[in-house]
Design an enzyme around this catalytic site. Structure first.
Site, PDB file in Angstrom:
ATOM      1  N   GLY A   1     -10.831   4.445   7.996  1.00 47.87           N
ATOM      2  CA  GLY A   1     -11.610   4.311   6.755  1.00 47.87           C
ATOM      3  C   GLY A   1     -10.965   5.193   5.699  1.00 47.87           C
ATOM      4  O   GLY A   1     -10.741   6.380   5.957  1.00 47.87           O
TER       5      GLY A   1
ATOM      6  N   ASN B   1     -10.607   9.140   6.109  1.00 42.47           N
ATOM      7  CA  ASN B   1      -9.226   9.630   6.256  1.00 42.47           C
ATOM      8  C   ASN B   1      -8.931  10.720   5.228  1.00 42.47           C
ATOM      9  O   ASN B   1      -8.355  11.770   5.553  1.00 42.47           O
ATOM     10  CB  ASN B   1      -8.220   8.491   6.047  1.00 42.47           C
ATOM     11  CG  ASN B   1      -8.223   7.484   7.188  1.00 42.47           C
ATOM     12  OD1 ASN B   1      -8.764   7.739   8.245  1.00 42.47           O
ATOM     13  ND2 ASN B   1      -7.627   6.330   6.952  1.00 42.47           N
TER      14      ASN B   1
ATOM     15  N   ASN C   1      -0.835   1.903  -5.172  1.00 44.51           N
ATOM     16  CA  ASN C   1       0.512   1.695  -4.636  1.00 44.51           C
ATOM     17  C   ASN C   1       1.143   0.587  -5.478  1.00 44.51           C
ATOM     18  O   ASN C   1       0.530   0.104  -6.443  1.00 44.51           O
ATOM     19  CB  ASN C   1       0.493   1.398  -3.132  1.00 44.51           C
ATOM     20  CG  ASN C   1      -0.213   0.102  -2.785  1.00 44.51           C
ATOM     21  OD1 ASN C   1      -0.361  -0.789  -3.637  1.00 44.51           O
ATOM     22  ND2 ASN C   1      -0.671  -0.023  -1.557  1.00 44.51           N
TER      23      ASN C   1
ATOM     24  N   LEU D   1       4.811   4.887  -3.548  1.00 44.05           N
ATOM     25  CA  LEU D   1       5.897   3.920  -3.355  1.00 44.05           C
ATOM     26  C   LEU D   1       6.375   3.867  -1.908  1.00 44.05           C
ATOM     27  O   LEU D   1       7.517   3.454  -1.649  1.00 44.05           O
ATOM     28  CB  LEU D   1       7.062   4.272  -4.289  1.00 44.05           C
ATOM     29  CG  LEU D   1       6.708   4.190  -5.791  1.00 44.05           C
ATOM     30  CD1 LEU D   1       7.765   4.861  -6.639  1.00 44.05           C
ATOM     31  CD2 LEU D   1       6.548   2.734  -6.213  1.00 44.05           C
ATOM     32  N   GLY D   2       5.555   4.298  -0.968  1.00 47.38           N
ATOM     33  CA  GLY D   2       5.937   4.222   0.451  1.00 47.38           C
ATOM     34  C   GLY D   2       7.234   4.964   0.710  1.00 47.38           C
ATOM     35  O   GLY D   2       7.372   6.145   0.386  1.00 47.38           O
TER      36      GLY D   2
ATOM     37  N   THR E   1      -0.038   3.797   8.855  1.00 51.35           N
ATOM     38  CA  THR E   1      -1.461   3.663   8.535  1.00 51.35           C
ATOM     39  C   THR E   1      -2.030   4.995   8.046  1.00 51.35           C
ATOM     40  O   THR E   1      -1.888   6.014   8.723  1.00 51.35           O
ATOM     41  CB  THR E   1      -2.261   3.203   9.785  1.00 51.35           C
ATOM     42  OG1 THR E   1      -1.605   2.090  10.365  1.00 51.35           O
ATOM     43  CG2 THR E   1      -3.689   2.830   9.411  1.00 51.35           C
TER      44      THR E   1
ATOM     45  N   ASP F   1      -3.505   7.728   2.201  1.00 49.13           N
ATOM     46  CA  ASP F   1      -4.683   8.615   2.166  1.00 49.13           C
ATOM     47  C   ASP F   1      -4.237  10.075   2.291  1.00 49.13           C
ATOM     48  O   ASP F   1      -4.750  10.969   1.616  1.00 49.13           O
ATOM     49  CB  ASP F   1      -5.645   8.280   3.316  1.00 49.13           C
ATOM     50  CG  ASP F   1      -6.115   6.832   3.246  1.00 49.13           C
ATOM     51  OD1 ASP F   1      -6.253   6.313   2.126  1.00 49.13           O
ATOM     52  OD2 ASP F   1      -6.317   6.217   4.312  1.00 49.13           O
TER      53      ASP F   1
ATOM     54  N   GLY G   1      -1.797   6.279  14.497  1.00 50.10           N
ATOM     55  CA  GLY G   1      -3.166   6.439  14.008  1.00 50.10           C
ATOM     56  C   GLY G   1      -3.209   6.929  12.572  1.00 50.10           C
ATOM     57  O   GLY G   1      -2.197   7.321  11.987  1.00 50.10           O
TER      58      GLY G   1
HETATM   59  O1  RIB Z   1      -5.766   3.539   4.554  1.00 44.92           O
HETATM   60  C1  RIB Z   1      -5.841   3.229   5.924  1.00 44.92           C
HETATM   61  C2  RIB Z   1      -7.240   2.810   6.281  1.00 44.92           C
HETATM   62  O2  RIB Z   1      -7.542   1.583   5.639  1.00 44.92           O
HETATM   63  C3  RIB Z   1      -7.472   2.529   7.745  1.00 44.92           C
HETATM   64  O3  RIB Z   1      -7.822   3.695   8.447  1.00 44.92           O
HETATM   65  C4  RIB Z   1      -8.530   1.441   7.740  1.00 44.92           C
HETATM   66  O4  RIB Z   1      -9.735   1.828   8.306  1.00 44.92           O
HETATM   67  C5  RIB Z   1      -8.673   1.030   6.282  1.00 44.92           C
HETATM   68  O5  RIB Z   1      -9.771   1.596   5.690  1.00 44.92           O
END
Ligand code: RIB
Length: 302
Positions: free
Chosen positions: A39, A43, A185, A217-218, A245, A249, A284
């Site tokens: 989330g 995060n 982004n 920009l990754g 992922t 955040d 994760g």
């Molecule tokens: O930014 C990554 C997040 O996007 C993931 O953890 C997923 O839950 C979505 O909210």
């Protein structure tokens, strides 16, 4: 008072690690699978708390047992959860995620209890807007609530950071004037401005009232506009990208940490890049974010 209030989604991530993305109608066996805290709201709150920033989270979990997993992970990582309540109706938000061999991710979110966040819920927690000085929000909760919360944040004089993900079908014009820092982004910048040109996109958003636009920009790091020029800061090189992922955040949290230290946008972007570089080397989202003590801060000088 450097306390942060994060309003946003709390999800559980179901992550399949795959050699490639499946085609429509195709079934194949993935390489690995795991269930993680996720989330964008949670995060970012966890990333801040891991950097030892006092962080309050405002949000909702579901009536299912995964809500305990989500709550305990927030608490364990040091987030103050007094602004989180349990839904009586909906399940916790879920994300289905595919991560490919290059560590890139594709995400589908089911909002669940996150979709219940409304004006009344936010008002019940107005005290949190008084206790904090920074307000961080993303777009995985209802749009009306985003606008309402930003209004409240400004009423209480908080500095606002907005991560416009996912952009969706939202009329953002109403939001821009509340944004001290906006973190699209490249894809989101294009969705927001209809242009591929990063500098033009940034200028367009600034002309609509956004104070600063920091584009994520990754692999390319991050950039912002200064004196009419696009200033880019490359990503910190890593040996292997395992899973991106939540890297965005983590960048936002690192940026805010940097702003709190030196109130300097260049240092803040470099800090965001450094902190995010740790997260992409582990699987994760929140679980991959670094603690302040494990970061090699000397890298900042490079
Ligand atoms: O930014 C990554 C997040 O996007 C993931 O953890 C997923 O839950 C979505 O909210």
């Amino acid at each position: 008072m450097n306390k942060v209030l994060v309003l946003g989604s709390i999800n559980i991530d179901f992550v399949s690690f795959v050699s490639r993305y499946p085609n429509p109608g195709e079934t194949f066996i993935g390489k690995d699978f795991d269930i993680f805290q996720g989330g964008k709201g949670a995060n970012q709150a966890i990333a801040l708390a891991k950097l030892d920033i006092p962080t309050f989270m405002l949000g909702k979990v579901g009536k299912d047992s995964y809500s305990d997993f989500a709550l305990s992970s927030l608490v364990k990582n040091g987030v103050n959860t007094k602004g989180i309540s349990k839904s009586q109706k909906n399940i916790t938000g879920y994300a289905s995620i595919w991560v490919n061999s290059q560590g890139q991710n594709s995400i589908v979110v089911h909002p669940g209890a996150n979709g219940e966040i409304n004006e009344d819920f936010i008002l019940q927690h107005e005290k949190l807007f008084v206790e904090t000085s920074w307000f961080l929000i993303q777009f995985e909760i209802p749009h009306k609530s985003i606008l309402f919360a930003l209004n409240l944040a400004k009423k209480h004089g908080l500095k606002t950071l907005i991560d416009p993900a996912p952009v969706g079908q939202f009329n953002l014009e109403s939001i821009f004037k509340f944004a001290d820092y906006l973190f699209p982004n490249e894809i989101e910048l294009k969705e927001l401005t209809q242009t591929d040109d990063i500098l033009s996109g940034i200028n367009m958003l600034k002309s609509k009232g956004v104070e600063e636009v920091i584009v994520k920009l990754g692999k390319g790091g991050a950039g912002y506009e200064d004196k009419g020029k696009l200033i880019l800061f490359p990503a910190v090189p890593v040996d292997q990208v395992v899973d991106t992922t939540g890297a965005g955040d983590c960048f936002v949290a690192g940026f805010l940490y940097g702003m709190m230290q030196e109130n300097d946008i260049v240092q803040a972007i470099k800090t965001g890049n450094l902190v995010a570089s740790y997260s992409i080397q582990r699987k994760g989202a929140a679980i991959s974010f670094p603690r302040k003590s494990e970061i090699n801060w000397k890298e900042m000088a490079r």
